[in-house]
Design a protein around this motif. Sequence first.
Motif, PDB file in Angstrom:
ATOM      1  N   ALA A  39       0.912  -1.084   0.180  1.00 50.92           N
ATOM      2  CA  ALA A  39       0.072   0.026  -0.073  1.00 50.92           C
ATOM      3  C   ALA A  39       1.010   1.298   0.026  1.00 50.92           C
ATOM      4  N   LEU A  40       1.895   1.023   0.720  1.00 48.41           N
ATOM      5  CA  LEU A  40       3.000   2.366   0.882  1.00 48.41           C
ATOM      6  C   LEU A  40       3.538   2.532  -0.604  1.00 48.41           C
ATOM      7  N   ALA A  41       3.861   1.644  -1.263  1.00 52.72           N
ATOM      8  CA  ALA A  41       4.538   1.749  -2.594  1.00 52.72           C
ATOM      9  C   ALA A  41       3.495   2.198  -3.488  1.00 52.72           C
ATOM     10  N   LEU A  42       2.304   1.802  -3.379  1.00 55.26           N
ATOM     11  CA  LEU A  42       1.200   2.428  -4.014  1.00 55.26           C
ATOM     12  C   LEU A  42       1.064   3.819  -3.983  1.00 55.26           C
ATOM     13  N   GLY A  43       0.928   4.366  -2.652  1.00 61.75           N
ATOM     14  CA  GLY A  43       0.621   5.527  -2.457  1.00 61.75           C
ATOM     15  C   GLY A  43       1.733   6.448  -2.985  1.00 61.75           C
ATOM     16  N   ARG A  44       2.979   5.951  -2.806  1.00 61.17           N
ATOM     17  CA  ARG A  44       4.151   6.731  -3.407  1.00 61.17           C
ATOM     18  C   ARG A  44       3.997   6.998  -4.978  1.00 61.17           C
ATOM     19  N   LEU A  45       3.603   5.927  -5.445  1.00 61.73           N
ATOM     20  CA  LEU A  45       3.478   6.007  -7.000  1.00 61.73           C
ATOM     21  C   LEU A  45       2.215   7.035  -7.377  1.00 61.73           C
ATOM     22  N   ALA A  46       1.139   6.607  -6.920  1.00 61.73           N
ATOM     23  CA  ALA A  46       0.065   7.398  -7.048  1.00 61.73           C
ATOM     24  C   ALA A  46       0.476   8.799  -6.938  1.00 61.73           C
ATOM     25  N   ASP A  47       1.180   9.308  -5.654  1.00 54.18           N
ATOM     26  CA  ASP A  47       1.258  10.791  -5.302  1.00 54.18           C
ATOM     27  C   ASP A  47       2.138  11.380  -6.188  1.00 54.18           C
ATOM     28  N   HIS A  48       2.778  10.448  -7.077  1.00 56.90           N
ATOM     29  CA  HIS A  48       3.921  11.321  -7.974  1.00 56.90           C
ATOM     30  C   HIS A  48       3.105  12.039  -9.315  1.00 56.90           C
ATOM     31  N   SER A  49       1.990  11.360  -9.871  1.00 56.77           N
ATOM     32  CA  SER A  49       1.486  11.809 -11.055  1.00 56.77           C
ATOM     33  C   SER A  49       0.130  11.453 -11.190  1.00 56.77           C
TER      34      SER A  49
END
Length: 507
Positions: free
Chosen positions: A62-72
């Motif tokens: 979930a943390l990895a997904l959040g960081r990816l989604a946060d980017h763009s």
Amino acid sequence: MSQRQIIQVFEQYQKSRMQFVQTVADLAARPQNIDILQNAGVMAMLRPLMLDVVPSIQQTAALALGRLADHSDDLAEAVVREDILPQLVHSLASQNRFYKKAAAFVLRAVAKHSPELSQAVVACGGVDALVLCLEEFDPGVKEAAAWALGYIARHNALLSQSVVEAGAVPLLVMCLLEPEMALKRIAASTLSDIAKHTPELAQTVVDNGAIAHLAQMILNPDAKLKRQVFSALSQISKHSVSLAEMVIEAEIFPAAVSCLKDPDEYVRKNVTTLMREVVKHTPELSQVIVNCGGLAAVIDYLGDCRGNLRLPGIMMLGYVAAHSENLAMAVILSKGVPQLALCLSEEHEHHIQAATVWSIGQIGHHTPEHAKAVATSNLLSKLLELYMAASSSEDLQAKSKKALKSILQKCTYLPGLEPLLYDVPSNILKHVVCQFSKVLPHDSKARRLFVTSGGLKKVQEIQAEPGSALQEHINAINSCFPEEIVRYYSPGYSEVLLERLEKYQPA
């Protein structure tokens, strides 16, 4: 294969999954890795790991997904396309606090990019799940949920309404009472994001007792909290007289005025914004702020800051001055005009100049005395310069023209008007000449000065259409002087004299 070997295989598989999600999460924290991860199809790989039997793997995925989604927004849209949101929302109700924080982070990272992506979070039940998280015991979970709700609410009134209808507001107000500073900040910020859209949404925030709790925090030593508190109070105040009065009734003034000396520049800006939102409504509310020293404090503040930080203070002075002659005179007596003149000379952003010009117009358009205060600060020439400049924005030109005309129509201070007789477009010149035609018939000293300074000569040089208003004003001026003086200063009169001299035969 022995039992021990089988167990080792499972342990190795678990360890590999953990290592994978941890590596992806670490890589996703650095922007330069995002495109590589996206091209490798990491979203599809992370999705099954969200349902992993090992909680720590779920959380890290979930943390990895959040960081990816946060980017763009592209990656946030990929999270939606992969149908990950319903999975996240479903898990929020049953998982531990670590997972809840990570899941709320993903929802926030998706929602922040656009109203459409926020709507996707709402559509899959994300808001209801986040509101349930506000009832959790753990302050970190509450903070993550409040943050996500704020990102949803900030986009528009419809999304904000969905947050309200899910029952978030009373829980957010309760979060203001929690001891954790980070939670207080986020709760105040989210209430501000809800209140900003419509009077009805602001009223909902007020009806849940937010003003009293916010008012108690205005002198809190934490600067980031004060920023959010003053922002929320501003967003409530801006909508209507009654909401602004409720903020005033919470007795935050004059204590809030002292925050204009706060070391944090954004605390100072948000206090000034609050004052602007209060004073714009009525003369009475303006008078409250003036009486508690707010006017002088804002003028001092304008001298201590630069750029966009000045904007709310500049507009606040304009709103106060717009209400009445007395309030405009209070701005003048507090040395507001020289400060605005300084802002106009120091700032080069057109929107700041336009706001300053507007405020100067609000001060100067009341009476000759108000107009004189503007003229003696050499602002009429500056307004003309901004109106005439090809580089000025359309809005700046329009506001400069309007302010200049409204001040000229009241100005009887002739030394301030005289420079405007030269190189001025006819639509402005007629107002300048009109003012001379009003003053000169009643002031012999002004008539003498008008001749000796070259003003009368300049008026004779003006090419006016016969029968026009400008020609009538010129005729009115000429009628104030003996005919021979008018003739003497008329173009070509020296040639007439020379011609007469040539024809003259001495006796």
